[in-house]
Design an enzyme around this catalytic site. Sequence first.
Site, mmCIF file in Angstrom:
data_model
loop_
_atom_site.group_PDB
_atom_site.id
_atom_site.type_symbol
_atom_site.label_atom_id
_atom_site.label_comp_id
_atom_site.label_asym_id
_atom_site.label_seq_id
_atom_site.Cartn_x
_atom_site.Cartn_y
_atom_site.Cartn_z
ATOM 1 N N GLY A 1 -20.142 -73.529 -53.958
ATOM 2 C CA GLY A 1 -21.332 -73.403 -53.129
ATOM 3 C C GLY A 1 -22.596 -73.319 -53.962
ATOM 4 O O GLY A 1 -23.617 -73.945 -53.639
ATOM 5 N N ASP B 1 -10.859 -68.037 -58.348
ATOM 6 C CA ASP B 1 -9.703 -68.662 -57.691
ATOM 7 C C ASP B 1 -9.251 -69.941 -58.378
ATOM 8 O O ASP B 1 -8.219 -70.498 -58.019
ATOM 9 C CB ASP B 1 -10.033 -68.990 -56.230
ATOM 10 N N ARG C 1 -8.677 -67.620 -51.661
ATOM 11 C CA ARG C 1 -9.114 -67.896 -50.284
ATOM 12 C C ARG C 1 -8.503 -69.193 -49.760
ATOM 13 O O ARG C 1 -7.961 -69.247 -48.666
ATOM 14 C CB ARG C 1 -10.644 -67.974 -50.237
ATOM 15 N N GLU D 1 -4.807 -64.078 -50.565
ATOM 16 C CA GLU D 1 -5.586 -63.589 -49.426
ATOM 17 C C GLU D 1 -5.767 -64.630 -48.326
ATOM 18 O O GLU D 1 -5.970 -64.287 -47.161
ATOM 19 C CB GLU D 1 -6.964 -63.116 -49.890
ATOM 20 N N TYR E 1 -10.737 -56.035 -56.056
ATOM 21 C CA TYR E 1 -12.028 -55.678 -56.650
ATOM 22 C C TYR E 1 -11.879 -55.070 -58.037
ATOM 23 O O TYR E 1 -12.818 -55.117 -58.838
ATOM 24 C CB TYR E 1 -12.786 -54.738 -55.705
ATOM 25 N N ILE F 1 -9.812 -56.374 -60.208
ATOM 26 C CA ILE F 1 -9.690 -57.557 -61.054
ATOM 27 C C ILE F 1 -11.043 -58.225 -61.248
ATOM 28 O O ILE F 1 -11.405 -58.632 -62.356
ATOM 29 C CB ILE F 1 -8.671 -58.545 -60.440
ATOM 30 N N ARG F 2 -11.812 -58.350 -60.168
ATOM 31 C CA ARG F 2 -13.109 -59.031 -60.254
ATOM 32 C C ARG F 2 -14.077 -58.317 -61.188
ATOM 33 O O ARG F 2 -14.948 -58.946 -61.784
ATOM 34 C CB ARG F 2 -13.752 -59.098 -58.857
#
Length: 489
Positions: free
Chosen positions: A191, A220, A265, A319, A372, A374-375
């Site tokens: 995006g 991802d 996702r 997810e 969160y 991991i991120r």
Amino acid sequence: MGSQSNSQMKVVEGEFGYVLQDVPHLTDYIPNLPTYPNPLRSNPAYSVVKQYFVDMDDSVPQKIVIHKDTPRGVHFRRAGPRQKVYFASEEVNACIVTCGGLCPGLNTVIREIVHSLDYMYGVGEVLGIDGGYKGFYSKNTITLTPKFVDNIHKRGGTILGSSRGGHDTMKIVDSIQDRGINQVYIIGGDGSQKGAAAIYEEVRKRGIKVAVAGIPKTIDNDIPVIDKSFGFDTAVEEAQRAINAAHVEAESAENGIGVVKLMGRYSGFIAMYATLASRDVDCCLIPESPFYLEGKGGLFEYIEKTLKENGHMVIVIAEGAAQDLLSAKEEQDASGNKQLQDVGLWISQKIKENFSEQGKLPITLKHIDPTYMIRAIPSNASDNVYCTLLAQSAVHGAMAGFSGFTCGLVNGRHTYIPFNRITEQQNKVVITDRMWARLLSSTNQPSFLSPKQMEEAKKDEVPQSQLLDDATNCGDGKTGKKGTSKNTK
């Protein structure tokens, strides 16, 4: 040798089916720009390097597995420093912006852009845009110097802050012009790269000397063309901790089940690679591979069989898996992504309900969601090196006058890729490819596909490594479509 072009991609065709999908250059719309000798010529760190500068004709093939009669296929321009640059060091006014969700390695990329501009090209200060795209017109900038960013790679997140949405092309380019910025480095996912393409288009339309460079960021690993995105290795490594904890919990209880929900996702790469790396996982569920719960060959039957044989079980689920089985939710986030239902909680509840029925096995289920955690961690050694090379490639490209490009690793070589190739589709796990077969043989789980579904999957999906990227595949990266003059954003 023929050539075709649009504002986002120039296509050059050569002998034996050679196709170069080239990136735009400032001279495409601003003729007679002055050039300068590359400062690296006098940099003592590079004085001992033979052939450090990249030849203008160097390119990297998208496909390396070929047959003797296969055309040479699609190539991308090789990244790296050029003999001449289109910016004098004293005129460079660069900025960096981070957009979208967090990902390990963001601070490393920021650090290395600042250091590369300083140590390689003599640019002492860089502007940091605070808070994503909207920071161009609604927030203050942060002055980034080598000293300021020196240790930020040891921290997770991004020192610049990030946000979803907020992209207003006109306001952003107005801000770029008002601030006198002439190099824009945009770190973000698909995006954000679409937003970068829109910024480049407006900059070109106004005829201003601004190089727009993208660094692809998605935890991802769902950006096409490139080998992988930064932060992915770190995410897979950190996911091992959650899987190991789930395995310990499951193994320590009677009929124990550990459920781990991981990022993914639309693409199940993290779940797939974490499963393959762990070897403790009994079932991996991803968005690309549909499954069903009840009946012969369903998930519940497989869980019961595994518990009777082993006494415990670990399930990894991405997810975005099974969203078709959950109640529809039409909400979107600021980036336009569909808001997902919590599949980890849902499947945990369904498993509990199924086995709580009279006469079924008594189970103990533990659900772990490390998303969160991991991120937010810093990148590991492998990703740190990758982030460094991506940042240096972006700086070399911008200084050489290229614009409207994304840096990425293609078959192990760093390249400059047109924005439209990065944003045209998403990279997904191909369940008819050998990597998914390796996973199935590792977990011993069923495919959950009927013979009819399997035939349809074989018919519809072609592994990216087997795409026929010859001269008939130079417009949008899809087999059999030419369209080189099409402007896809």
